[in-house]
Design an enzyme around this catalytic site. Sequence first.
Site, PDB file in Angstrom:
ATOM      1  N   HIS A   1     -59.103 -31.576 -14.522  1.00 40.13           N
ATOM      2  CA  HIS A   1     -58.039 -30.825 -13.844  1.00 40.13           C
ATOM      3  C   HIS A   1     -56.993 -31.723 -13.204  1.00 40.13           C
ATOM      4  O   HIS A   1     -56.218 -31.276 -12.371  1.00 40.13           O
ATOM      5  CB  HIS A   1     -58.651 -29.890 -12.792  1.00 40.13           C
ATOM      6  CG  HIS A   1     -59.454 -28.778 -13.385  1.00 40.13           C
ATOM      7  ND1 HIS A   1     -60.348 -28.019 -12.680  1.00 40.13           N
ATOM      8  CD2 HIS A   1     -59.492 -28.295 -14.650  1.00 40.13           C
ATOM      9  CE1 HIS A   1     -60.902 -27.118 -13.480  1.00 40.13           C
ATOM     10  NE2 HIS A   1     -60.410 -27.268 -14.679  1.00 40.13           N
TER      11      HIS A   1
ATOM     12  N   ASP B   1     -79.456 -30.221  -2.638  1.00 48.59           N
ATOM     13  CA  ASP B   1     -78.220 -30.929  -2.312  1.00 48.59           C
ATOM     14  C   ASP B   1     -78.044 -32.147  -3.234  1.00 48.59           C
ATOM     15  O   ASP B   1     -78.992 -32.897  -3.461  1.00 48.59           O
ATOM     16  CB  ASP B   1     -78.323 -31.401  -0.848  1.00 48.59           C
ATOM     17  CG  ASP B   1     -76.987 -31.856  -0.298  1.00 48.59           C
ATOM     18  OD1 ASP B   1     -76.365 -32.764  -0.889  1.00 48.59           O
ATOM     19  OD2 ASP B   1     -76.571 -31.286   0.712  1.00 48.59           O
ATOM     20  N   VAL B   2     -76.819 -32.341  -3.714  1.00 49.22           N
ATOM     21  CA  VAL B   2     -76.548 -33.482  -4.605  1.00 49.22           C
ATOM     22  C   VAL B   2     -76.882 -34.823  -3.953  1.00 49.22           C
ATOM     23  O   VAL B   2     -77.307 -35.751  -4.643  1.00 49.22           O
ATOM     24  CB  VAL B   2     -75.060 -33.540  -5.048  1.00 49.22           C
ATOM     25  CG1 VAL B   2     -74.709 -32.379  -5.948  1.00 49.22           C
ATOM     26  CG2 VAL B   2     -74.122 -33.603  -3.862  1.00 49.22           C
TER      27      VAL B   2
HETATM   28  P1  OAD Z   1     -66.831 -23.938  -6.802  1.00 52.89           P
HETATM   29  O1  OAD Z   1     -66.326 -23.902  -5.401  1.00 52.89           O
HETATM   30  O2  OAD Z   1     -66.628 -22.746  -7.647  1.00 52.89           O
HETATM   31  O3  OAD Z   1     -68.390 -24.248  -6.811  1.00 52.89           O
HETATM   32  C1  OAD Z   1     -68.957 -25.268  -6.042  1.00 52.89           C
HETATM   33  C2  OAD Z   1     -70.457 -25.200  -6.222  1.00 52.89           C
HETATM   34  O4  OAD Z   1     -71.037 -26.298  -5.549  1.00 52.89           O
HETATM   35  C3  OAD Z   1     -71.096 -23.932  -5.655  1.00 52.89           C
HETATM   36  O5  OAD Z   1     -71.830 -23.308  -6.686  1.00 52.89           O
HETATM   37  C4  OAD Z   1     -72.011 -24.453  -4.520  1.00 52.89           C
HETATM   38  O6  OAD Z   1     -73.247 -23.763  -4.477  1.00 52.89           O
HETATM   39  C5  OAD Z   1     -72.241 -25.881  -4.942  1.00 52.89           C
HETATM   40  N1  OAD Z   1     -72.487 -26.813  -3.818  1.00 52.89           N
HETATM   41  C6  OAD Z   1     -71.825 -26.908  -2.647  1.00 52.89           C
HETATM   42  N2  OAD Z   1     -72.292 -27.918  -1.897  1.00 52.89           N
HETATM   43  C7  OAD Z   1     -73.281 -28.509  -2.617  1.00 52.89           C
HETATM   44  C8  OAD Z   1     -74.169 -29.605  -2.385  1.00 52.89           C
HETATM   45  N3  OAD Z   1     -74.123 -30.325  -1.254  1.00 52.89           N
HETATM   46  N4  OAD Z   1     -75.084 -29.896  -3.344  1.00 52.89           N
HETATM   47  C9  OAD Z   1     -75.162 -29.166  -4.480  1.00 52.89           C
HETATM   48  N5  OAD Z   1     -74.335 -28.124  -4.756  1.00 52.89           N
HETATM   49  C10 OAD Z   1     -73.415 -27.800  -3.847  1.00 52.89           C
HETATM   50  O7  OAD Z   1     -66.208 -25.253  -7.461  1.00 52.89           O
HETATM   51  P2  OAD Z   1     -66.044 -25.632  -8.994  1.00 52.89           P
HETATM   52  O8  OAD Z   1     -67.190 -25.145  -9.803  1.00 52.89           O
HETATM   53  O9  OAD Z   1     -65.750 -27.075  -9.021  1.00 52.89           O
HETATM   54  O10 OAD Z   1     -59.861 -25.190 -10.618  1.00 52.89           O
HETATM   55  O11 OAD Z   1     -64.753 -24.822  -9.362  1.00 52.89           O
HETATM   56  C11 OAD Z   1     -64.203 -24.972 -10.631  1.00 52.89           C
HETATM   57  C12 OAD Z   1     -62.699 -24.844 -10.609  1.00 52.89           C
HETATM   58  O12 OAD Z   1     -62.330 -23.604 -10.026  1.00 52.89           O
HETATM   59  C13 OAD Z   1     -61.983 -25.867  -9.745  1.00 52.89           C
HETATM   60  O13 OAD Z   1     -61.777 -27.095 -10.394  1.00 52.89           O
HETATM   61  C14 OAD Z   1     -60.685 -25.181  -9.432  1.00 52.89           C
HETATM   62  C15 OAD Z   1     -61.222 -23.813  -9.109  1.00 52.89           C
HETATM   63  O14 OAD Z   1     -60.354 -22.750  -9.231  1.00 52.89           O
HETATM   64  C16 OAD Z   1     -58.532 -25.434 -10.524  1.00 52.89           C
HETATM   65  O15 OAD Z   1     -57.995 -25.644  -9.461  1.00 52.89           O
HETATM   66  C17 OAD Z   1     -57.795 -25.436 -11.824  1.00 52.89           C
END
Ligand code: OAD
Length: 267
Positions: free
Chosen positions: A138, A253-254
């Site tokens: 992205h 957690d990662v």
């Molecule tokens: P999301 O915000 O959709 O998901 C983040 C995920 O990380 C969630 O499922 C949480 O449960 C998990 N999470 C949070 N903290 C964590 C931790 N400490 N350890 C393990 N897991 C954890 O983010 P993305 O999947 O990256 O696109 O979202 C994808 C895309 O949607 C982004 O790149 C953005 C957004 O709209 C654009 O801006 C084009």
Amino acid sequence: DDLESLAGAIKRAETAVAFTGAGISAPSGVPTFRGDDGVWDRFDEGQFTYGRFRSDPEGFWEDRIELQRVMFDGEYEPNAGHEALADLGQTGHLEAILTQNTDGLHWDAADSRHGGDDPESELATEHDHDGTEILELHGNARRVRCVDCGTRSDGDPVFERAAEGEVPPQCDCGGVFKPDVVLFGEQLPGAVIQRARSLARESDVFLAVGSSLVVEPAASLPRLAASSGATVAVVNLESTPCDSIADVVCQADVTDVLPRLFDLVES
Ligand code: OAD
């Protein structure tokens, strides 16, 4: 246990690939998109579409400055999760890191762990650290790109100008700057998506980390890897739509799982 068998699969793999989302940067303080207090709770996706950038660059940039403040306010540092992936790469166990994140923290982790700052790193769009490819699907929110001449530059001075009222900020050539990220309604660069797909297909291990796996291409890459025979692992605090096709699911957690995984791979 599961993590041990995953470590075994990584050791045996010819090609292991990590695919990351906002969850890997959450422990560094970068907000995630979905979930409580997520970025999309505070903003409307419609404010940041490509169509709006074209038709109302001034309004787009005013909102973008706010988003930039919320997302990247502060000096974020890579955490133990980024570092463990950098270490897996350094020891030859990880072919590529595909990320949806635009924060640049995978590069920082690679730079800080192995070999110091790459002077080109601020402006490069693809990285190779000790043989590990870092592919930012992205884009990178620390950079801007001129829509006319295509020049990429460091975002900070441009964001500052915009915050002081120069909206939309302009390049020396007179063209308008765009954050160097993929906006909603904008296609991912063809070469980038092709590379991501071919890595998913080639991979023997596909490690999906900290992504909700609900938007494309995140939703389909783990499936593509699985259908091409890879061992698929999902590391996330919550369940995801890909858990059902994953061989290993670590709901944790990662910053806990990835360093332990690295230790197991090295042991
Ligand atoms: P999301 O915000 O959709 O998901 C983040 C995920 O990380 C969630 O499922 C949480 O449960 C998990 N999470 C949070 N903290 C964590 C931790 N400490 N350890 C393990 N897991 C954890 O983010 P993305 O999947 O990256 O696109 O979202 C994808 C895309 O949607 C982004 O790149 C953005 C957004 O709209 C654009 O801006 C084009």
